[in-house]
Design a protein around this motif. Structure first.
Motif, PDB file in Angstrom:
ATOM      1  N   LYS A  63       0.842  -1.201   0.000  1.00 16.69           N
ATOM      2  CA  LYS A  63       0.000   0.000   0.000  1.00 16.69           C
ATOM      3  C   LYS A  63       0.869   1.239   0.000  1.00 16.69           C
ATOM      4  CE  LYS A  63      -3.780  -2.354   2.126  1.00 16.69           C
ATOM      5  NZ  LYS A  63      -5.148  -2.130   2.273  1.00 16.69           N
ATOM      6  N   ASN A  64       1.886   1.253  -0.857  1.00 18.97           N
ATOM      7  CA  ASN A  64       2.836   2.354  -0.891  1.00 18.97           C
ATOM      8  C   ASN A  64       2.454   3.452  -1.874  1.00 18.97           C
ATOM      9  OD1 ASN A  64       4.763   1.713   1.119  1.00 18.97           O
ATOM     10  ND2 ASN A  64       5.468   0.031  -0.163  1.00 18.97           N
ATOM     11  N   LEU A  65       1.164   3.658  -2.065  1.00 21.85           N
ATOM     12  CA  LEU A  65       0.645   4.779  -2.830  1.00 21.85           C
ATOM     13  C   LEU A  65       0.009   5.748  -1.834  1.00 21.85           C
ATOM     14  CD1 LEU A  65      -0.327   6.322  -5.356  1.00 21.85           C
ATOM     15  CD2 LEU A  65      -2.296   4.777  -5.414  1.00 21.85           C
ATOM     16  N   VAL A  66       0.574   6.950  -1.738  1.00 23.79           N
ATOM     17  CA  VAL A  66       0.058   7.969  -0.825  1.00 23.79           C
ATOM     18  C   VAL A  66      -0.654   9.011  -1.680  1.00 23.79           C
ATOM     19  CG1 VAL A  66       0.656   9.704   0.905  1.00 23.79           C
ATOM     20  CG2 VAL A  66       1.910   7.532   0.829  1.00 23.79           C
ATOM     21  N   CYS A  67      -1.969   9.180  -1.434  1.00 24.24           N
ATOM     22  CA  CYS A  67      -2.781  10.077  -2.259  1.00 24.24           C
ATOM     23  C   CYS A  67      -4.007  10.522  -1.478  1.00 24.24           C
ATOM     24  CB  CYS A  67      -3.179   9.362  -3.550  1.00 24.24           C
ATOM     25  SG  CYS A  67      -4.126   7.856  -3.276  1.00 24.24           S
ATOM     26  N   PHE A  68      -4.946  11.180  -2.142  1.00 20.40           N
ATOM     27  CA  PHE A  68      -6.113  11.737  -1.460  1.00 20.40           C
ATOM     28  C   PHE A  68      -6.970  10.681  -0.776  1.00 20.40           C
ATOM     29  CE2 PHE A  68      -7.782  10.796  -5.651  1.00 20.40           C
ATOM     30  CZ  PHE A  68      -9.075  10.373  -5.416  1.00 20.40           C
ATOM     31  N   HIS A  69      -6.931   9.432  -1.236  1.00 23.95           N
ATOM     32  CA  HIS A  69      -7.738   8.397  -0.585  1.00 23.95           C
ATOM     33  C   HIS A  69      -6.904   7.461   0.298  1.00 23.95           C
ATOM     34  CE1 HIS A  69      -6.555   5.237  -3.443  1.00 23.95           C
ATOM     35  NE2 HIS A  69      -6.828   6.080  -4.432  1.00 23.95           N
ATOM     36  N   ASN A  70      -5.606   7.736   0.416  1.00 29.37           N
ATOM     37  CA  ASN A  70      -4.715   6.988   1.311  1.00 29.37           C
ATOM     38  C   ASN A  70      -3.618   7.961   1.755  1.00 29.37           C
ATOM     39  OD1 ASN A  70      -3.560   4.725   2.652  1.00 29.37           O
ATOM     40  ND2 ASN A  70      -2.063   4.558   1.003  1.00 29.37           N
ATOM     41  N   LEU A  71      -3.887   8.711   2.824  1.00 32.33           N
ATOM     42  CA  LEU A  71      -3.062   9.856   3.195  1.00 32.33           C
ATOM     43  C   LEU A  71      -1.730   9.518   3.855  1.00 32.33           C
ATOM     44  CD1 LEU A  71      -5.848  12.259   4.535  1.00 32.33           C
ATOM     45  CD2 LEU A  71      -4.716  12.312   2.313  1.00 32.33           C
ATOM     46  N   LYS A  72      -1.456   8.237   4.105  1.00 34.59           N
ATOM     47  CA  LYS A  72      -0.251   7.904   4.854  1.00 34.59           C
ATOM     48  C   LYS A  72       0.328   6.577   4.382  1.00 34.59           C
ATOM     49  CE  LYS A  72       0.750   7.569   9.811  1.00 34.59           C
ATOM     50  NZ  LYS A  72       0.104   7.606  11.111  1.00 34.59           N
ATOM     51  N   SER A  73       1.656   6.523   4.241  1.00 29.83           N
ATOM     52  CA  SER A  73       2.299   5.256   3.887  1.00 29.83           C
ATOM     53  C   SER A  73       2.193   4.299   5.076  1.00 29.83           C
ATOM     54  CB  SER A  73       3.771   5.489   3.512  1.00 29.83           C
ATOM     55  OG  SER A  73       4.508   5.991   4.600  1.00 29.83           O
ATOM     56  N   PRO A  74       2.264   2.983   4.849  1.00 31.05           N
ATOM     57  CA  PRO A  74       2.112   2.020   5.946  1.00 31.05           C
ATOM     58  C   PRO A  74       3.069   2.259   7.110  1.00 31.05           C
ATOM     59  CG  PRO A  74       2.061   0.875   3.838  1.00 31.05           C
ATOM     60  CD  PRO A  74       2.427   2.302   3.557  1.00 31.05           C
ATOM     61  N   ASP A  75       4.274   2.745   6.843  1.00 36.45           N
ATOM     62  CA  ASP A  75       5.259   2.971   7.902  1.00 36.45           C
ATOM     63  C   ASP A  75       5.187   4.380   8.482  1.00 36.45           C
ATOM     64  OD1 ASP A  75       7.082   4.765   6.220  1.00 36.45           O
ATOM     65  OD2 ASP A  75       6.913   2.957   5.010  1.00 36.45           O
ATOM     66  N   GLY A  76       4.379   5.264   7.898  1.00 39.44           N
ATOM     67  CA  GLY A  76       4.226   6.632   8.400  1.00 39.44           C
ATOM     68  C   GLY A  76       5.321   7.586   7.961  1.00 39.44           C
ATOM     69  N   SER A  77       6.205   7.169   7.054  1.00 40.02           N
ATOM     70  CA  SER A  77       7.297   8.051   6.625  1.00 40.02           C
ATOM     71  C   SER A  77       6.849   9.099   5.611  1.00 40.02           C
ATOM     72  CB  SER A  77       8.448   7.225   6.041  1.00 40.02           C
ATOM     73  OG  SER A  77       8.043   6.554   4.856  1.00 40.02           O
ATOM     74  N   VAL A  78       5.737   8.855   4.917  1.00 36.91           N
ATOM     75  CA  VAL A  78       5.225   9.783   3.902  1.00 36.91           C
ATOM     76  C   VAL A  78       3.761  10.072   4.217  1.00 36.91           C
ATOM     77  CG1 VAL A  78       4.819  10.155   1.435  1.00 36.91           C
ATOM     78  CG2 VAL A  78       6.830   8.847   2.177  1.00 36.91           C
ATOM     79  N   ILE A  79       3.435  11.351   4.378  1.00 39.99           N
ATOM     80  CA  ILE A  79       2.078  11.758   4.762  1.00 39.99           C
ATOM     81  C   ILE A  79       1.599  12.872   3.827  1.00 39.99           C
ATOM     82  CG2 ILE A  79       0.641  12.747   6.593  1.00 39.99           C
ATOM     83  CD1 ILE A  79       2.661  11.545   8.603  1.00 39.99           C
ATOM     84  N   HIS A  80       0.402  12.694   3.288  1.00 37.44           N
ATOM     85  CA  HIS A  80      -0.234  13.672   2.390  1.00 37.44           C
ATOM     86  C   HIS A  80      -1.012  14.675   3.235  1.00 37.44           C
ATOM     87  CE1 HIS A  80      -2.749  15.262  -0.819  1.00 37.44           C
ATOM     88  NE2 HIS A  80      -2.082  14.531  -1.706  1.00 37.44           N
ATOM     89  N   SER A  81      -0.990  15.942   2.840  1.00 40.85           N
ATOM     90  CA  SER A  81      -1.672  16.997   3.602  1.00 40.85           C
ATOM     91  C   SER A  81      -3.183  16.992   3.440  1.00 40.85           C
ATOM     92  CB  SER A  81      -1.143  18.372   3.180  1.00 40.85           C
ATOM     93  OG  SER A  81      -1.473  18.626   1.823  1.00 40.85           O
ATOM     94  N   GLY A  82      -3.685  16.317   2.420  1.00 39.63           N
ATOM     95  CA  GLY A  82      -5.120  16.315   2.169  1.00 39.63           C
ATOM     96  C   GLY A  82      -5.441  16.967   0.839  1.00 39.63           C
ATOM     97  N   ASP A  83      -6.655  16.778   0.383  1.00 42.19           N
ATOM     98  CA  ASP A  83      -7.080  17.188  -0.947  1.00 42.19           C
ATOM     99  C   ASP A  83      -7.445  18.666  -0.995  1.00 42.19           C
ATOM    100  OD1 ASP A  83      -7.806  16.965  -3.592  1.00 42.19           O
ATOM    101  OD2 ASP A  83      -9.698  15.932  -3.210  1.00 42.19           O
ATOM    102  N   ASN A  84      -6.885  19.383  -1.968  1.00 44.80           N
ATOM    103  CA  ASN A  84      -7.281  20.747  -2.284  1.00 44.80           C
ATOM    104  C   ASN A  84      -8.002  20.658  -3.621  1.00 44.80           C
ATOM    105  OD1 ASN A  84      -7.348  23.313  -3.545  1.00 44.80           O
ATOM    106  ND2 ASN A  84      -5.563  23.994  -2.406  1.00 44.80           N
TER     107      ASN A  84
END
Length: 194
Positions: A63-84
């Motif tokens: 699940k290493n796709l971080v995007c508007f419908h998955n805001l966080k990588s499984p390990d928490g190293s990459v986090i999306h700010s949310g959809d604009n």
């Protein structure tokens, strides 16, 4: 000091910046103004930034796709700010926060892409976007390190592979890619890396 890059340029992020571990990748764009005979209005375009965490073979696993419908990588190293959903206003429209020290050893590239939501139904493409850019900010002092303005003609393209953060000889680097493609949804674009 910000370093402005052109398409295809690469730059060290960590080599000359001892202790750099937390960065923000900011993406910004503005909808073009559609001019009519009696009026003008901004086109309502919803661009979505995403990060694909790729292994040494350039493959997306788990699940290493971080995007508007998955805001966080499984390990928490990459986090999306949310959809604009509009791109209105000054500054970054969407942000992806990366903790380089926490990125798992099997992840070698973090590919940053932007696509237009519901582009087929809305008949929209990146020819309707202006002032698009990607930048890398050092989160410890909020200083912009790198900026890449996307100035090519992307008319007819519905997704942009903007840039990548990648490992090389134990250091992290940034590559300004700026490649347009046609992909009507981030999940379809991600399938190209499976």
């Amino acid at each position: 000091m910000t370093i402005s890059l052109v398409k295809g340029q690469k730059i060290d992020l960590t080599k000359g910046n001892a202790g750099l571990s937390k960065i923000t990748v900011g993406l910004g764009w503005d909808p073009v103004t559609k001019r009519g005979f009696f009026s003008s209005k901004k086109v309502d375009i919803d661009c979505d930034a995403s990060a694909l965490l790729l292994d040494e073979n350039g493959k997306l696993t788990g699940k290493n796709l971080v995007c508007f419908h998955n805001l966080k990588s499984p390990d928490g190293s990459v986090i999306h700010s949310g959809d604009n959903r509009t791109g209105e206003g000054e500054g970054d429209d969407e942000k992806i926060h990366i903790d380089l020290d926490r990125v798992p050893a099997n992840i070698h590239r973090i590919l940053v892409v932007v696509n237009i939501y519901d582009c087929v139904n809305r008949k929209q493409d990146f020819g309707m976007i202006s002032s698009a850019y990607i930048r890398v900010v050092n989160r410890s002092n909020n200083q912009e390190m790198v900026r890449f303005s996307l100035t090519d003609n992307y008319a007819g393209k519905t997704a942009l592979i903007v840039g990548e953060i990648y490992r090389y000889n134990g250091e992290w680097k940034f590559n300004a890619i700026g490649e347009g493609t046609f992909s009507p949804h981030i999940d379809l674009l991600a399938r190209q890396y499976v």
